[in-house]
Enzyme design. Structure first.
Site, mmCIF file in Angstrom:
data_model
loop_
_atom_site.group_PDB
_atom_site.id
_atom_site.type_symbol
_atom_site.label_atom_id
_atom_site.label_comp_id
_atom_site.label_asym_id
_atom_site.label_seq_id
_atom_site.Cartn_x
_atom_site.Cartn_y
_atom_site.Cartn_z
ATOM 1 N N SER A 195 31.174 -63.603 -5.768
ATOM 2 C CA SER A 195 32.073 -63.787 -4.629
ATOM 3 C C SER A 195 31.743 -65.061 -3.866
ATOM 4 O O SER A 195 32.568 -65.563 -3.095
ATOM 5 C CB SER A 195 31.974 -62.590 -3.685
ATOM 6 O OG SER A 195 30.696 -62.519 -3.072
ATOM 7 N N GLU A 219 23.825 -56.114 -4.128
ATOM 8 C CA GLU A 219 22.499 -56.593 -3.757
ATOM 9 C C GLU A 219 21.576 -55.451 -3.320
ATOM 10 O O GLU A 219 20.360 -55.625 -3.260
ATOM 11 C CB GLU A 219 22.587 -57.656 -2.668
ATOM 12 C CG GLU A 219 23.040 -57.168 -1.315
ATOM 13 C CD GLU A 219 23.228 -58.328 -0.349
ATOM 14 O OE1 GLU A 219 22.767 -58.211 0.788
ATOM 15 O OE2 GLU A 219 23.842 -59.350 -0.744
ATOM 16 N N GLY A 255 21.527 -69.095 -4.020
ATOM 17 C CA GLY A 255 22.921 -69.139 -4.421
ATOM 18 C C GLY A 255 23.808 -69.727 -3.349
ATOM 19 O O GLY A 255 24.769 -70.447 -3.652
#
Length: 456
Positions: free
Chosen positions: A195, A345, A120
């Site tokens: 985010s 996470e 990501g």
């Protein structure tokens, strides 16, 4: 000096990421006695990849000490090198490989293709950098990567006047047609899905002609500590960053200082090892724990006591002690009610722990992790239930009921957090076989070696 490319399953520069030890996968070892383990972990992926980007955009060479060498970080290095940045590995003092010397190029050059893998940070942090390069840069990645949301970065860059062609998909693949400059200025995006959309724009913003005045328009913003990490990395390099109100960030245009950076150990990667203490009994110590940090993994110090653990902090060492055994020989792990909106996470490993608890648990605030490497809510429910568990998907989380678990396969879905969650379950349940333990090479190539060291 060239940096080796990831190639599953043999990728093993400083540790092990063995793909199989059976025909079907990696048989998770069972804990046969209480633990008493002291471990050191390699560097933070989140910090390493942020610092690699900032070093590539800086006004001179920087050295990263004790960076993470993993698939995600090597994909970042390869992407930045394709845009013209120079990298040299230099001997490091730590036990997890070399340091890296980063030399910015005078002019970023596109006309290249960047492989994002399933990272990501690569697929989101590098498009704004490519917008500062001259020429087209095409981004693509693994099959799973094409399903990860990218709209915040794509629409944000387009709103800033960047020519970005994604055929209106809002996902990979796409091409950034860089002109060597980005105007910047006021911008509004919806970062509800990640985010990283915010961090991506903030990291390159000092090089925009007018910096950026960025506003988040969505109802919620997950993983705020990761944005705080980005801000701290920018400020450490002399960049003027303000957040005058929640959901708004202002980055002034200006130079990014070239500095040498010590990368902290990855505290999110500490989660499976610290959780193991509660499952197996005994204690696990992680060394090198920073006194102050923006890493999400620091929440473990407060989260694990809610499951019944005792946490001891001594200088740079954090030790987790298992709870006292319950009646009938139960592990004494308590059910919990958690809101992990700031620490999503950590959810997969904590949900695995909750599946072994004496009472029911509800974990909320994690709807956004449906868009991580896989749909982690659906994956956790499917795999735990496949072993006899009782997990129910909620709109924004999971409900976990106590149930006896049995042997069986555990699918990782090419997701490192799912793979380590299977290893946690396997400590208590004989016969759990993880199909793709090599997926841990994404952020922790040494996982299997460290897991065996812990159990030894």
């Amino acid at each position: 000096m060239q940096i080796s490319r990831y190639s599953a399953p043999e990728f093993d520069p400083y540790g092990e990421a063995r793909q199989t030890d059976t025909d079907d996968g990696w048989r998770a070892p069972v804990a046969v006695s209480a633990l008493s383990s002291v471990l050191a972990l390699p560097g933070s992926k989140s910090l390493t990849n942020r610092e690699l980007v900032l070093a590539a955009l800086a006004d001179g060479p920087s050295t990263l000490h004790a960076p993470l060498w993993s698939r995600d970080s090597e994909l970042m290095v390869d992407g930045l090198r394709a845009l013209g940045t120079g990298f040299d590995r230099v001997p490091g003092a730590g036990g997890f490989g070399d340091d890296v010397r980063v030399t910015p190029t005078d002019e970023l050059i596109g006309s290249t293709t960047i492989d994002c893998g399933l990272a990501g940070t690569v697929m989101r942090f590098l498009p704004p950098v490519a917008a500062l390069a001259l020429g087209p840069t095409t981004f693509d990645g693994d099959e799973h990567a094409r399903r990860r949301p990218m709209s915040g970065v794509i629409q944000g860059l387009q709103a800033l006047g960047v020519d970005l062609d994604d055929d209106r998909r809002g996902t990979l693949p796409f091409t950034v047609h860089g002109t060597g400059a980005v105007g910047g200025g006021e911008l509004q995006i919806d970062a509800s899905a990640s985010s990283q959309f915010v961090s991506a724009l903030l990291l390159s913003a000092p090089r925009f002609e007018r910096g950026i005045d960025l506003r988040h328009s969505g109802e919620r913003l997950p993983s705020l500590p990761h944005i705080e990490m980005t801000i701290e990395c920018l400020r450490a390099r002399g960049v003027d960053v303000e957040s005058p109100e929640p959901g708004r960030w202002i980055v002034a245009p200006g130079p990014i200082a070239a500095i040498d950076v010590d990368i902290e150990p990855d505290l999110s990667n500490a989660a499976p090892f610290l959780v193991a203490a509660l499952v197996a009994g005994g204690s696990v110590t992680i060394t090198g724990w920073p006194a102050e940090t923006t890493q999400v993994g620091a929440h473990l110090i407060d989260l694990l006591p809610r499951f019944g653990a005792r946490v001891e902090c001594d200088a740079d060492r954090v030790t987790v002690h298992a709870p006292a055994r319950g009646e009938g020989g139960s592990r004494g792990i308590r059910g919990v009610e958690l809101d992990l909106s700031e620490a999503g996470e950590l959810a997969p490993n904590l949900v695995a722990l909750a599946a072994l608890a004496d009472g029911p648990s509800t974990v909320l605030g994690i709807g956004h992790i449906r868009h991580h490497e896989t749909d982690r809510l659906a994956a956790l429910a499917a795999e735990i239930n496949g072993l006899g568990g009782r997990v129910t998907e909620l709109d924004d989380g999971l409900r976990i009921e106590p149930a006896p678990l049995h042997a069986g396969p555990w699918r990782a879905y090419a997701d490192h957090r799912m793979a380590t969650s299977g290893a946690i379950i396997g400590l208590a349940v004989p016969g759990v076989v993880v199909d793709d333990i090599a997926s841990t090479s994404k952020t922790l190539p040494q996982f299997t070696a460290l897991w065996e060291q812990m159990l030894a």
